[in-house]
Design an enzyme around this catalytic site. Structure first.
Site, PDB file in Angstrom:
ATOM      1  N   SER A 184       0.790  -1.229   0.000  1.00 29.63           N
ATOM      2  CA  SER A 184       0.000   0.000   0.000  1.00 29.63           C
ATOM      3  C   SER A 184       0.822   1.280   0.000  1.00 29.63           C
ATOM      4  CB  SER A 184      -0.994  -0.011   1.161  1.00 29.63           C
ATOM      5  OG  SER A 184      -0.329  -0.268   2.363  1.00 29.63           O
ATOM      6  N   HIS A 212      -6.152  -3.647  -2.158  1.00 34.10           N
ATOM      7  CA  HIS A 212      -5.969  -2.654  -3.222  1.00 34.10           C
ATOM      8  C   HIS A 212      -6.069  -3.264  -4.620  1.00 34.10           C
ATOM      9  CE1 HIS A 212      -4.816   0.428  -0.330  1.00 34.10           C
ATOM     10  NE2 HIS A 212      -4.136  -0.527   0.283  1.00 34.10           N
ATOM     11  N   LYS A 243     -12.909  -0.029  -0.751  1.00 29.13           N
ATOM     12  CA  LYS A 243     -11.944   0.686  -1.599  1.00 29.13           C
ATOM     13  C   LYS A 243     -12.514   0.761  -3.015  1.00 29.13           C
ATOM     14  CE  LYS A 243      -8.328   0.151   1.677  1.00 29.13           C
ATOM     15  NZ  LYS A 243      -7.405  -0.724   2.368  1.00 29.13           N
TER      16      LYS A 243
END
Ligand SMILES: *Cc1c(COP(=O)(O)O)cnc(C)c1O
Length: 397
Positions: A184, A212, A243
């Site tokens: 990240s 992610h 996300k």
């Protein structure tokens, strides 16, 4: 007396300039936000596809509230498990069935809890469980290992040889390798095929935290397993839904027996009120958007935005780190300079956070630029021009 102690600790943080602040977002419309009363263009959110403000998703959430009310009212094992939760889990399992044999999914309220629940559930399978953890793993994985109270070995970032040595030396009957898919603070993608190969050879589980990657990586946005075309029953996949999916929550997807075990024994799954069913209802709509043409177009736009940024930054002495993902960190080096850069951009209405040690190694302070499909080319140009200008102005550190 008791408060004195807190005040002393707070003062110490302040003196070391380690105090953290929250900025209050008054309004958000995709990447444009009103922050503490000021209009800002944000390059810091994880809303990679721009779905968090999608009108169709907002409508699905309202529909969910009308059908199920605002709260689940109880935990999943009591009476909080709604049809919306069940449908969402079934859909996730179907989508990931190409990567995980006999796949089943388990919905958690947050990714943090999903990691605690998964690692805790695995650890109690055997008293001699041993976890092998990639050095750059997310805090929630680290906390999950701590809570699991099992033996943990950390292997250096991307170091397959070290991991192999550790696995070869282990006498544990229940080995678990744990990795983030997209790191990240770097934006780089883990070599999941190589990790899986080692796990096959040394009879270990592979936990992949795709926070992610889900929604972004892979031809249909199904994440890192689709991206690499992996298929294995030892894969334990964690994807987040707050996300790229734009809502909130997370899930574990694994072989149905593993999921059944978690339902029996995973305390962070069992002992908490189920997330609002309306969220699950909205997430079903989000999943449809991700895998359909809409999602493909948004992923293509994100890709264009990434190359647009890479081509627009002059990088005279600040360098973009090698990354193909939406996370595009600009390596500045010096802590003070990274902070000053972030502050100067903020004054101009550009919100990009500086990341300093201990979050990243000493001497690698950086500007963490997060891109979204919701950014327009003009907005990316505006950021690049501002950075290029400051780079020419600020002395090389
Ligand atoms: C954000 C994140 C999590 C936590 O997910 P939440 O749903 O925000 O709790 C876990 N792992 C990684 C790598 C993350 O980036």
């Amino acid at each position: 007396m008791l408060l004195n102690r807190v005040q002393t600790q707070l003062l110490a943080l302040k003196e070391q300039r380690l105090q953290r602040f929250r900025r209050t977002v008054d309004q958000a419309d995709g990447v444009q936000m009103v922050v503490d009363g000021h209009p800002m263009l944000a390059f810091c959110s994880n809303d990679y596809l721009g779905l968090a403000n999608d009108a169709g998703l907002a409508q699905a959430l309202c529909e969910g509230v009308q059908r199920y009310g605002v709260g689940a009212g109880a935990s999943h094992l009591i009476s909080g498990h709604s049809r919306a939760h069940a449908l969402l889990e079934a859909q996730l399992a179907t989508l990931l069935s190409a990567n995980i044999p006999s796949a089943q999914a388990l919905f958690f309220s947050t990714g943090y809890m999903a990691n605690l629940g998964l690692l805790g559930g695995l650890a109690i399978l055997a008293p001699d469980t041993e976890i092998f953890s990639e050095a750059l793993n997310h805090a929630s994985l680290i906390d999950g290992m701590r809570m699991a109270r099992t033996r943990v070995r950390v292997f250096p970032h991307r170091d397959m040889a070290s991991l192999e040595q550790l696995l070869a030396a282990s006498t544990s009957s229940n080995k678990v390798v744990v990795t983030d898919s997209v790191f990240s603070m770097d934006g780089s993608v883990a070599d999941v095929p190589a990790l899986l190969d080692l796990c096959r050879r040394y009879e270990a589980w592979l936990v992949v935290d795709d926070a992610h990657g889900f929604g972004v990586l892979g031809a249909s946005g199904l994440g890192v397993l689709e991206h690499f075309g992996l298929h294995d029953e030892r894969l334990l996949y964690m994807g987040t839904l707050g996300k790229a999916a734009g809502v909130s929550g997370a899930f574990v997807c694994a072989h149905e027996d593993v999921v059944s075990w978690l339902v029996q024994r995973s305390r962070p799954y069992i002992y908490t009120t189920a997330a609002a069913p309306a969220l699950a209802h909205a997430l079903l709509r989000s999943l449809a958007l991700i895998v359909e043409q809409e999602g493909q177009q948004r992923r293509a736009q994100l890709k264009q935005n990434i190359s647009h940024l890479q081509q627009s930054l002059l990088q005279r002495h600040w360098r973009l780190m090698p990354s193909e993902t939406a996370i595009q960190p600009l390596l500045v080096g010096d802590n003070g300079q990274a902070l000053a850069l972030s502050a100067r951009l903020f004054e101009q209405g550009l919100w990009v956070p500086a990341i300093r040690p201990p979050t990243v190694p000493d001497g690698t302070a950086r500007l963490r630029i997060a891109l979204s499909a919701a950014h327009t080319p003009a907005q990316i140009s505006r950021l690049a021009e501002a950075i290029n200008f400051l780079e020419a102005q600020m002395p090389r550190s």
